[in-house]
Design a protein around this motif. Structure first.
Motif, PDB file in Angstrom:
ATOM      1  N   UNK A  10       0.861  -1.182   0.000  1.00  0.00           N
ATOM      2  CA  UNK A  10       0.000   0.000   0.000  1.00  0.00           C
ATOM      3  C   UNK A  10       0.900   1.236   0.000  1.00  0.00           C
ATOM      4  N   UNK A  11       0.904   1.931  -1.125  1.00  0.00           N
ATOM      5  CA  UNK A  11       1.846   3.039  -1.296  1.00  0.00           C
ATOM      6  C   UNK A  11       1.591   4.182  -0.312  1.00  0.00           C
ATOM      7  N   UNK A  12       0.369   4.587  -0.121  1.00  0.00           N
ATOM      8  CA  UNK A  12       0.050   5.738   0.737  1.00  0.00           C
ATOM      9  C   UNK A  12      -0.832   5.298   1.897  1.00  0.00           C
ATOM     10  N   UNK A  13      -0.406   4.263   2.585  1.00  0.00           N
ATOM     11  CA  UNK A  13      -1.225   3.662   3.627  1.00  0.00           C
ATOM     12  C   UNK A  13      -1.286   4.545   4.879  1.00  0.00           C
TER      13      UNK A  13
ATOM     14  N   UNK B  33      -4.126   3.358  14.496  1.00  0.00           N
ATOM     15  CA  UNK B  33      -3.490   4.504  15.137  1.00  0.00           C
ATOM     16  C   UNK B  33      -3.656   5.802  14.348  1.00  0.00           C
ATOM     17  N   UNK B  34      -4.130   5.703  13.138  1.00  0.00           N
ATOM     18  CA  UNK B  34      -4.336   6.881  12.306  1.00  0.00           C
ATOM     19  C   UNK B  34      -3.039   7.503  11.810  1.00  0.00           C
ATOM     20  N   UNK B  35      -1.924   6.807  11.937  1.00  0.00           N
ATOM     21  CA  UNK B  35      -0.623   7.350  11.531  1.00  0.00           C
ATOM     22  C   UNK B  35      -0.322   6.978  10.085  1.00  0.00           C
ATOM     23  N   UNK B  36       0.456   7.820   9.433  1.00  0.00           N
ATOM     24  CA  UNK B  36       0.818   7.595   8.039  1.00  0.00           C
ATOM     25  C   UNK B  36       1.857   6.475   7.948  1.00  0.00           C
ATOM     26  N   UNK B  37       1.668   5.554   6.952  1.00  0.00           N
ATOM     27  CA  UNK B  37       2.587   4.439   6.738  1.00  0.00           C
ATOM     28  C   UNK B  37       2.935   4.334   5.241  1.00  0.00           C
TER      29      UNK B  37
ATOM     30  N   UNK C  27       3.126  -5.327   3.819  1.00  0.00           N
ATOM     31  CA  UNK C  27       2.673  -6.138   4.951  1.00  0.00           C
ATOM     32  C   UNK C  27       3.188  -7.559   4.817  1.00  0.00           C
ATOM     33  N   UNK C  28       3.653  -8.101   5.990  1.00  0.00           N
ATOM     34  CA  UNK C  28       4.207  -9.459   5.968  1.00  0.00           C
ATOM     35  C   UNK C  28       3.651 -10.345   7.084  1.00  0.00           C
ATOM     36  N   UNK C  29       3.071  -9.752   8.192  1.00  0.00           N
ATOM     37  CA  UNK C  29       2.523 -10.559   9.274  1.00  0.00           C
ATOM     38  C   UNK C  29       1.398  -9.788   9.934  1.00  0.00           C
ATOM     39  N   UNK C  30       0.165 -10.118   9.580  1.00  0.00           N
ATOM     40  CA  UNK C  30      -0.970  -9.427  10.128  1.00  0.00           C
ATOM     41  C   UNK C  30      -0.900  -7.949   9.798  1.00  0.00           C
ATOM     42  N   UNK C  31      -0.929  -7.098  10.872  1.00  0.00           N
ATOM     43  CA  UNK C  31      -0.850  -5.656  10.650  1.00  0.00           C
ATOM     44  C   UNK C  31       0.580  -5.116  10.637  1.00  0.00           C
ATOM     45  N   UNK C  32       1.550  -6.007  10.769  1.00  0.00           N
ATOM     46  CA  UNK C  32       2.936  -5.569  10.755  1.00  0.00           C
ATOM     47  C   UNK C  32       3.452  -5.461   9.325  1.00  0.00           C
ATOM     48  N   UNK C  33       4.138  -4.324   9.056  1.00  0.00           N
ATOM     49  CA  UNK C  33       4.600  -4.068   7.693  1.00  0.00           C
ATOM     50  C   UNK C  33       5.947  -3.348   7.738  1.00  0.00           C
ATOM     51  N   UNK C  34       6.646  -3.418   6.618  1.00  0.00           N
ATOM     52  CA  UNK C  34       7.831  -2.575   6.402  1.00  0.00           C
ATOM     53  C   UNK C  34       7.334  -1.288   5.763  1.00  0.00           C
ATOM     54  N   UNK C  35       7.689  -0.105   6.344  1.00  0.00           N
ATOM     55  CA  UNK C  35       7.227   1.157   5.755  1.00  0.00           C
ATOM     56  C   UNK C  35       8.117   2.319   6.201  1.00  0.00           C
TER      57      UNK C  35
ATOM     58  N   UNK D 276      12.823   9.115  11.033  1.00  0.00           N
ATOM     59  CA  UNK D 276      13.708  10.059  10.353  1.00  0.00           C
ATOM     60  C   UNK D 276      14.034  11.243  11.263  1.00  0.00           C
ATOM     61  N   UNK D 277      13.060  11.636  12.101  1.00  0.00           N
ATOM     62  CA  UNK D 277      13.252  12.804  12.960  1.00  0.00           C
ATOM     63  C   UNK D 277      13.935  12.454  14.274  1.00  0.00           C
ATOM     64  N   UNK D 278      13.577  11.340  14.897  1.00  0.00           N
ATOM     65  CA  UNK D 278      14.037  11.029  16.254  1.00  0.00           C
ATOM     66  C   UNK D 278      15.057   9.908  16.321  1.00  0.00           C
ATOM     67  N   UNK D 279      15.232   9.193  15.244  1.00  0.00           N
ATOM     68  CA  UNK D 279      16.165   8.076  15.249  1.00  0.00           C
ATOM     69  C   UNK D 279      15.708   6.959  16.160  1.00  0.00           C
ATOM     70  N   UNK D 280      16.679   6.337  16.809  1.00  0.00           N
ATOM     71  CA  UNK D 280      16.364   5.172  17.642  1.00  0.00           C
ATOM     72  C   UNK D 280      15.820   5.559  19.013  1.00  0.00           C
ATOM     73  N   UNK D 281      15.561   6.836  19.228  1.00  0.00           N
ATOM     74  CA  UNK D 281      14.950   7.249  20.494  1.00  0.00           C
ATOM     75  C   UNK D 281      13.502   6.776  20.591  1.00  0.00           C
ATOM     76  N   UNK D 282      12.903   6.484  19.465  1.00  0.00           N
ATOM     77  CA  UNK D 282      11.507   6.029  19.455  1.00  0.00           C
ATOM     78  C   UNK D 282      11.405   4.546  19.097  1.00  0.00           C
ATOM     79  N   UNK D 283      10.151   4.093  18.881  1.00  0.00           N
ATOM     80  CA  UNK D 283       9.891   2.690  18.509  1.00  0.00           C
ATOM     81  C   UNK D 283       8.556   2.630  17.785  1.00  0.00           C
ATOM     82  N   UNK D 284       8.341   1.498  17.124  1.00  0.00           N
ATOM     83  CA  UNK D 284       7.074   1.320  16.394  1.00  0.00           C
ATOM     84  C   UNK D 284       6.088   0.511  17.238  1.00  0.00           C
ATOM     85  N   UNK D 285       4.912   0.275  16.652  1.00  0.00           N
ATOM     86  CA  UNK D 285       3.907  -0.592  17.295  1.00  0.00           C
ATOM     87  C   UNK D 285       4.040  -2.026  16.817  1.00  0.00           C
ATOM     88  N   UNK D 286       5.211  -2.337  16.211  1.00  0.00           N
ATOM     89  CA  UNK D 286       5.455  -3.698  15.730  1.00  0.00           C
ATOM     90  C   UNK D 286       5.950  -3.715  14.297  1.00  0.00           C
TER      91      UNK D 286
END
Length: 464
Positions: A396-399, A404-408, A413-421, A427-437
């Motif tokens: 999904x190009x513009x998912x 969560x209503x967040x842009x992806x 998608x490779x496992x349920x709702x988990x995807x590479x995106x 890009x802004x915070x680096x490894x200070x943050x994390x994803x929902x999976x």
């Protein structure tokens, strides 16, 4: 018939005749006696000799303001004690200074005090006299008073340990002739002389070696001396700094596609320098990446990405080169060996999004060759990214996330709702943050390009 004279008169004439004849005979006799006798004449009387006095003079033609000057010389041709005076021509008349008394044939020394502290020219002479009235005067000589001279000093502000410090500068206002120049260092509140040189020029160069192997700052100056006049320059600071150098990290073995950097420290430079990462190719060092950084003499760290052949197995020799103007300093070399060892074996065949949590990389691999390597971020401990072998089942190009209503963007998608995106937060915070999976990617252009290459059904391997 003879005439007859009266009697009395005749007798008188007779006596006169006899007297004349007798006188003539006596005179003749005396003349013969004088001719036979030798006598010594009396010498003429002469007047007493008169003394001829003479006085010589020697004095400088030029001297500095404030420096005492003297006339010296010798007296001769006098009688007894001699009074000697220096005279200066002031306001149209000769003015005498304090006299000195010397013995005949002796020497004198007279202070030329007038004008000692004033720039200008004065006419001088010396007179000598004795009690007998003998006098002598020298020719007139001119003494010019000039301003106190000065000396400047300069040198390189920073010097590498072990290198030579040279002080150079100008000599101004010195009289013609030689000047002694000393380099000095400030030690324990006093100036200590290090070395000397003599010059007749208006410029000089003198070494100033002091604790050359110590990383420290010292004050130096120059002292110039001519005769009794000595002047010092302003002080200059010299800081001993490390020799110019660049270090580089040690050899290492890295996975194909894994990010690696040349890191180290630049020393002995200050200001902006260019640090270039170079590879050894065909016997030459070839620059692959570079950047400009600001450094300080005592050491500044640098970091340069080493991306050349990061997706190829084998070994590459690297070094860094530091450049500032005409100065160039190279580091020692180090090797980066790229290997597949450590990559999950499931990634070595087919078309695979090979994702390592250990080094936080996504590698796009085709038949065991790494094509692209991207930085990746994973789910938090409360919503971890699942490990395993999966396939891309949806793109999904513009998912936008329905949860969560967040842009992806560029979601695969490779496992349920988990995807590479793509993740703007990554890009802004680096490894200070994390994803929902999901597997977050921070390089927008790279994930956009990869999205167009990946097909539905391509393998996805996630491992630690």
């Amino acid at each position: 018939m003879e005439a007859q004279m009266p009697g009395a008169l005749g007798r008188w004439a007779k006596r006169l005749t006899v007297g004349l004849i007798s006188g003539a005979l006596l005179a003749t006799s005396a003349s013969f006696a004088a001719a036979d006798t030798t006598t010594t004449p009396t010498p003429p009387q002469t007047a007493p000799a008169v003394a001829v006095g003479n006085v010589t003079i020697s004095m400088p033609t030029a001297q500095y303001v404030g420096v005492k000057s003297y006339a010296t010389g010798k007296v001769s041709g006098f009688t007894g004690q001699v009074t000697v005076k220096a005279q200066v021509y002031v306001d149209g008349a000769w003015k005498s200074g304090t006299p000195v008394t010397v013995a005949e044939g002796g020497t004198y020394k007279l202070l030329l005090s007038t004008g000692t502290h004033t720039k200008g020219s004065w006419k001088w002479r010396v007179t000598a006299s004795d009690t007998a009235g003998t006098t002598a005067t020298t020719d007139t000589h001119t003494l010019k008073r000039v301003a106190t001279p000065s000396v400047t000093a300069s040198t390189t502000r920073y010097r590498a340990v072990g290198s030579t410090v040279k002080l150079t500068g100008k000599l101004k206002g010195f009289l013609p002739g030689k000047v002694t120049v000393e380099s000095q260092v400030r030690v324990n509140g006093a100036w200590k002389t290090l070395s000397k040189t003599t010059t007749s020029s208006t410029s000089y160069s003198v070494s100033a070696q002091y604790k050359t192997g110590t990383l420290a700052t010292n004050k130096f100056r120059v002292r110039a001396t001519q005769g009794s006049t000595s002047v010092g320059s302003d002080s200059v600071k010299v800081t001993r700094v490390p020799k110019k150098s660049a270090s580089i990290n040690k050899d290492r073995v890295k996975l194909l596609g894994a990010s690696t950097y040349a890191t180290g420290t630049v020393k002995g430079y200050t200001g902006k320098v260019t640090v270039a990462a170079q590879v050894r190719s065909n016997g030459k060092w070839v620059t692959k990446t570079k950047k400009t950084i600001s450094v300080k003499y005592n050491g500044t760290k640098y970091s340069l990405p080493l991306t050349y052949k990061e997706d190829h197995t084998g070994t590459v020799k690297w070094r860094v080169l530091v450049t500032q103007g005409s100065s160039r300093t190279g580091s020692s070399s180090m090797k980066i060996t790229r290997t597949l060892k450590g990559i999950d074996s499931r990634c070595l065949t087919g078309r695979v999004l090979c994702i390592s949590k250990d080094d936080r990389k996504l590698r796009w691999m085709i038949d065991g060759k790494i094509v692209t390597t991207l930085d990746a971020r994973f789910g938090a401990s409360s919503s971890p990214t699942r490990n395993g072998s999966f396939t891309v089942f949806r793109k999904s190009r513009d998912h936008v996330s329905s949860i969560y209503g967040s842009s992806m963007p560029f979601a695969m998608f490779f496992s349920g709702g988990q995807a590479v995106h793509y993740s703007a937060d990554f890009a802004a915070r680096g490894y200070a943050g994390a994803s929902h999976g999901c597997v977050n990617i921070r390089d927008y252009a790279a994930i956009r390009s990869l999205f167009d290459k990946v097909r539905l059904g391509d393998k996805v391997v996630v491992y630690n």
